[in-house]
Motif scaffolding. Structure first.
Motif, short mmCIF file in Angstrom:
data_model
loop_
_atom_site.label_atom_id
_atom_site.label_comp_id
_atom_site.label_asym_id
_atom_site.label_seq_id
_atom_site.Cartn_x
_atom_site.Cartn_y
_atom_site.Cartn_z
N LEU A 175 0.95 -1.12 0.11
CA LEU A 175 -0.01 -0.15 0.02
C LEU A 175 1.05 1.20 -0.06
N PHE A 176 2.04 1.28 0.88
CA PHE A 176 2.83 2.53 0.83
C PHE A 176 3.48 2.64 -0.52
N ILE A 177 3.92 1.55 -1.07
CA ILE A 177 4.57 1.85 -2.64
C ILE A 177 3.74 2.19 -3.62
N ALA A 178 2.36 1.68 -3.13
CA ALA A 178 1.27 2.03 -4.26
C ALA A 178 0.95 3.43 -4.10
N GLY A 179 1.07 4.19 -3.21
CA GLY A 179 0.79 5.44 -2.99
C GLY A 179 1.47 6.42 -3.61
N ILE A 180 2.76 6.02 -4.09
CA ILE A 180 4.13 7.06 -4.53
C ILE A 180 3.25 7.48 -5.88
N ALA A 181 3.13 6.73 -6.82
CA ALA A 181 2.95 7.30 -8.26
C ALA A 181 1.61 8.30 -8.31
N PRO A 182 0.51 7.84 -7.58
CA PRO A 182 -0.71 8.55 -7.36
C PRO A 182 -0.53 10.09 -6.85
N GLY A 183 0.46 9.86 -5.93
CA GLY A 183 1.03 11.05 -5.07
C GLY A 183 1.72 12.17 -5.93
N LEU A 184 2.60 11.49 -6.78
CA LEU A 184 3.28 12.15 -7.59
C LEU A 184 2.28 12.92 -8.97
N LEU A 185 1.25 11.95 -9.28
CA LEU A 185 0.28 12.59 -10.22
C LEU A 185 -0.43 13.82 -9.89
N LEU A 186 -0.78 13.78 -8.52
CA LEU A 186 -1.59 14.81 -7.81
C LEU A 186 -0.62 16.16 -7.66
N LEU A 187 0.42 15.81 -7.34
CA LEU A 187 1.47 17.00 -7.25
C LEU A 187 1.58 17.74 -8.78
N LEU A 188 1.83 16.82 -9.94
CA LEU A 188 2.10 17.37 -11.22
C LEU A 188 0.58 18.01 -11.51
N LEU A 189 -0.47 17.46 -11.40
CA LEU A 189 -1.85 18.34 -11.57
C LEU A 189 -1.84 19.77 -10.87
N PHE A 190 -1.48 19.68 -9.51
CA PHE A 190 -1.73 20.92 -8.86
C PHE A 190 -0.69 21.89 -9.30
N THR A 191 0.38 21.33 -9.67
CA THR A 191 1.72 22.09 -10.26
C THR A 191 1.34 23.01 -11.75
N SER A 192 0.38 21.99 -12.52
CA SER A 192 0.04 22.46 -13.72
C SER A 192 -0.93 23.42 -13.67
N TYR A 193 -1.86 23.45 -12.65
CA TYR A 193 -2.94 24.17 -12.57
C TYR A 193 -2.58 25.43 -12.18
N VAL A 194 -1.54 25.62 -11.12
CA VAL A 194 -1.00 26.82 -10.82
C VAL A 194 -0.39 27.62 -12.06
N VAL A 195 0.35 27.04 -12.71
CA VAL A 195 1.04 27.40 -13.95
C VAL A 195 0.09 28.16 -14.75
N ILE A 196 -0.99 27.32 -14.99
CA ILE A 196 -1.98 27.78 -16.04
C ILE A 196 -2.72 28.94 -15.49
N GLN A 197 -3.13 28.92 -14.14
CA GLN A 197 -3.73 29.93 -13.54
C GLN A 197 -2.84 31.28 -13.32
N SER A 198 -1.52 31.08 -13.17
CA SER A 198 -0.63 32.28 -13.17
C SER A 198 -0.31 32.70 -14.31
N LYS A 199 -0.26 31.92 -15.55
CA LYS A 199 -0.27 32.53 -16.93
C LYS A 199 -1.56 33.37 -17.22
N ILE A 200 -2.80 33.13 -16.77
CA ILE A 200 -3.88 33.56 -17.15
C ILE A 200 -4.04 34.92 -16.14
N LYS A 201 -3.61 34.83 -14.75
CA LYS A 201 -3.88 36.12 -14.07
C LYS A 201 -2.58 36.84 -13.75
N LYS A 202 -1.53 36.45 -14.34
CA LYS A 202 -0.34 37.01 -14.19
C LYS A 202 -0.04 37.30 -12.65
N VAL A 203 0.11 36.35 -12.12
CA VAL A 203 0.39 36.48 -10.70
C VAL A 203 1.70 36.82 -10.37
N LYS A 204 2.26 37.79 -9.99
CA LYS A 204 3.59 38.43 -9.84
C LYS A 204 3.91 39.05 -8.43
#
Length: 441
Positions: A175-204
């Motif tokens: 179970l521990f090892i199975a949680g690694i890849a989904p955890g990284l997937l969520l991190l990448l999804l969250f990062t991508s969302y912030v990148v897109i939103q920051s491009k749109i809103k130009k957060v500086k």
């Protein structure tokens, strides 16, 4: 008495007790006693004694207080400050800049705490004031913390995965090892969302370039490399934990003890370990561990009582007669768990449902390891849904914002988690590939 009527009475008793503010563990025991009285000729006292002792006297559960203690040690010894300083120079070039410290800081701390609330509180105390100073978008600052803080439930070592493994007799190491890849997937999804939103809103944050931690352009490569030294202790700790489990050197229980020793060693070397913080960490870990184990003991008694009444068997037969496909079944369960998570904490959701749901899941051919990770991701979603979203309460204590406002900020990350669940359903190897490579457990 008919099984349907017994089930109705038990449901009413459970929700009445929970609504009255009775402890979850006591509520589970009361419901189990009611079930035994109504649906079984067996003496409730005998079953109560044997099941609670059996649930508490478990070698696998020995890792639970150790992981909690490890997280408490690190929580009280300023590890997050060093982690923030180590990450900030490297994440500053991404659109959204220091917002990504929220995301990856939570991801890293989740790998050594195992607790959603501890991850949210620790990272939030450090990042929210710093982001506010730099005039970052408040919605994204709070939203990234709320969403990423839930990763404490998924990225190993996860307390809730230990609970699921103990409740369903599944390998905690897998179970521990199975949680690694989904955890990284969520991190990448969250990062991508912030990148897109920051491009749109130009957060500086250029208006505050003179603050201590600024944009990445103010760091030389040598300074960035030097900042990595602040991350070495936590990388060392994560490597020791996950690596020892993956290669089969240590079981999860043994790795938990290693984690405590390493965390004490790291904080002692850093000079942050004191007698007071040591005692406080022990007392906090003891309190949390007792609460969780008490809930598990009550859930074990309820599981036995439900078995005597025959309700799980009848429910499984009924769902089997519906001939739902695995996809439809998972869709129904996702809605069910999200609604249940609006009123109960994640551990309670797991212990209340697994004894009934798991036979149904296995009957349609769904891998129980995969289902455990799926369940934890769905429970993560419930951590940021009112009225009982624990992460929302933690952030409310940090910001004094209305809980509905915080839930609104976190809603995009709720949708991203739902998208991750869909990806896991379409591509189950996201969860299963790593544990399939393990030969030892």
């Amino acid at each position: 008495m008919e099984i349907g009527l017994i089930a109705l009475i038990l449901t009413i008793v459970l929700f009445a007790l929970l609504a009255a503010g009775v402890w979850v563990s006591i509520a589970l025991i009361c419901v189990a006693l009611t079930a035994m009285v109504l649906g079984s000729p067996v003496s409730p006292g005998d079953v109560l004694v044997t099941t609670i002792w059996g649930a508490s006297n478990s070698y696998e559960l020995a890792s639970l207080p150790m992981f909690i203690w490890m997280g408490e040690i690190l929580f009280r010894n300023k590890l997050s400050e060093a982690m923030f300083a180590g990450l900030a120079p490297w994440l500053g070039r991404l659109p959204g800049r220091l917002l990504h410290v929220n995301i990856w800081g939570c991801g890293i701390f989740a790998a050594v705490s195992g607790s959603s609330s501890a991850t949210t509180a620790t990272i939030g105390k450090m990042t929210l004031p710093e982001l506010a100073k730099r005039n970052y978008d408040e919605k994204l600052s709070i939203g990234t913390l709320a969403g990423s803080g839930t990763l404490g439930l998924l990225i190993p070592p996860s307390i809730i995965l230990i609970v699921y493994g103990a409740a369903t007799d599944q390998s905690i190491a897998r179970l521990f090892i199975a949680g690694i890849a989904p955890g990284l997937l969520l991190l990448l999804l969250f990062t991508s969302y912030v990148v897109i939103q920051s491009k749109i809103k130009k957060v500086k944050s250029e208006s505050l370039v003179n603050t201590e931690l600024t944009v990445a352009e103010e760091y030389t490569f040598k300074e960035k490399v030097a900042a990595l030294n602040k991350l070495l202790p936590i990388v060392f700790l994560i490597g020791g934990l996950i690596g020892s489990i993956y290669v089969g050197i240590a079981s999860p229980t043994e790795a938990a003890a290693v984690g405590v020793i390493l965390s004490l060693f790291i904080t002692k070397i850093k000079g942050t370990l004191s007698t007071q913080s040591f005692i406080e960490s022990i007392m906090a870990a003891t309190s949390t561990s007792c609460m969780i184990i008490f809930i598990l003991a009550g859930a074990a008694f309820l599981t036995s009582a439900m078995g005597f009444t025959g309700i799980p068997r009848e429910l499984a037969n009924w769902i089997g007669q519906l001939q739902l496909s695995p996809v439809v079944l998972l869709g129904v369960l996702t809605v069910f768990f999200i609604i249940l998570g609006c009123f109960l904490d994640g551990i309670s959701v797991v212990v209340l449902t697994t004894s009934i749901i798991l036979p149904i899941i296995e009957s349609v051919g769904i891998n129980p390891i995969w289902f455990g990770i799926y369940l934890v991701v769905v429970v993560e979603m419930s951590q940021i849904t009112p009225p009982v979203g624990f992460n929302l309460f933690v952030i409310q204590s940090l910001t004094d914002k209305n809980i509905l406002t915080i839930a609104g900020y976190a809603f995009p990350f709720f949708l991203l988690m739902l998208f991750a669940v869909v990806l896991m359903c379409i591509f189950p190897q996201i969860v299963l590939w790593l544990p399939d490579q393990m030969n030892n457990y």
